[in-house]
Design an enzyme around this catalytic site. Sequence first.
Site, PDB file in Angstrom:
ATOM      1  CE  LYS A 111       0.768  -4.834   6.172  1.00  0.00           C
ATOM      2  NZ  LYS A 111       2.017  -3.285   5.495  1.00  0.00           N
ATOM      3  CB  SER A 131      -0.554  -0.187   1.485  1.00  0.00           C
ATOM      4  OG  SER A 131      -1.623  -1.195   1.411  1.00  0.00           O
TER       5      SER A 131
END
Length: 318
Positions: free
Chosen positions: A184, A59
């Site tokens: 994650k 991201s």
Amino acid sequence: MSPAATNGSSARKLVSGVYVPVTTFFKDDADQSLDLEAQKKHSVYLAQCGCKGIVVQGSTAEAVFLTREERAQITRATRQALDEAGFHDTLVIAGCGYLSTKQTIDYCQDAGKEGADYVLVLPPSYYPMLTTKEVLKQYYQDVAEASPIGVMVYNFPGIMNGVDMDSDLIIDIASSNKNIVGCKLTCSSVGKMTRLAATFSQEEFFVMSGATDLFISSLMAGAEAAITGMGNIAPKTLVKCHKLWAEGNYKEAKKLGQMLSKAEYPILKHFIPGSKYVMDKYYGYGGKPRRPLLPAGKEMIQELDEKLKDIMEYEKSL
């Protein structure tokens, strides 16, 4: 011992420590083309600081702005740079989640060819009302079956239209295919991490936190590592914090974790433009975000200069 991929890859094993989702560096030209030299320099620096793995196309990396070929180039350059610098044991994890199963599989296969050890896969989210638990389980099963390297589930509802996988679903997904090796969690759920760590051994399913805010609490909950964007800015501080915890010096680890959490807050607010500004100021590279994102403005710069002063002075002292 910890998970390694099971589809024929000789992936390096996931180990406890700090992993950094690196930014993507762009040149200041009309096309904002990739700056692979800066990419390689930064990845090697993080390995020198003691980080255990480099996450590309996450991201923080503006992955949604990258072409398929650019993704492959970055993965290839990162692995080559680490090997050439002697960091053969430093892992490379490639973000590969996309809107369709086919596109995600294509990215996973590219990542394996270019030297990644694992792939980090976000769920599909364009049609959140249709993205049921059944859809998500099938998606990860299909990806895991086709990926040449181990798959890590990535839960980040804040950027995925609110698609949020609960611990029951993640356990179900993890149990469905041996090539699904970890996760994650950037959903701020310590309870979710605790339940996953209580269900699986580290060898079966490797649990990672996705934020510095949760670093200490996630270690207490049983997570093995963190993938955190603050590693781009204060990698030595994060590595020291983890080292203190691993040595049983919980009091000092807690103090350092609190310092890191305070510093991370303005970075979370300003995200990619803020991270790149701070990196430019302290490391001499960072550059501008790829358009349509805009670089840090005056007010953002003033806030970042003020609120990151202490952590950067500490980082420079290490």
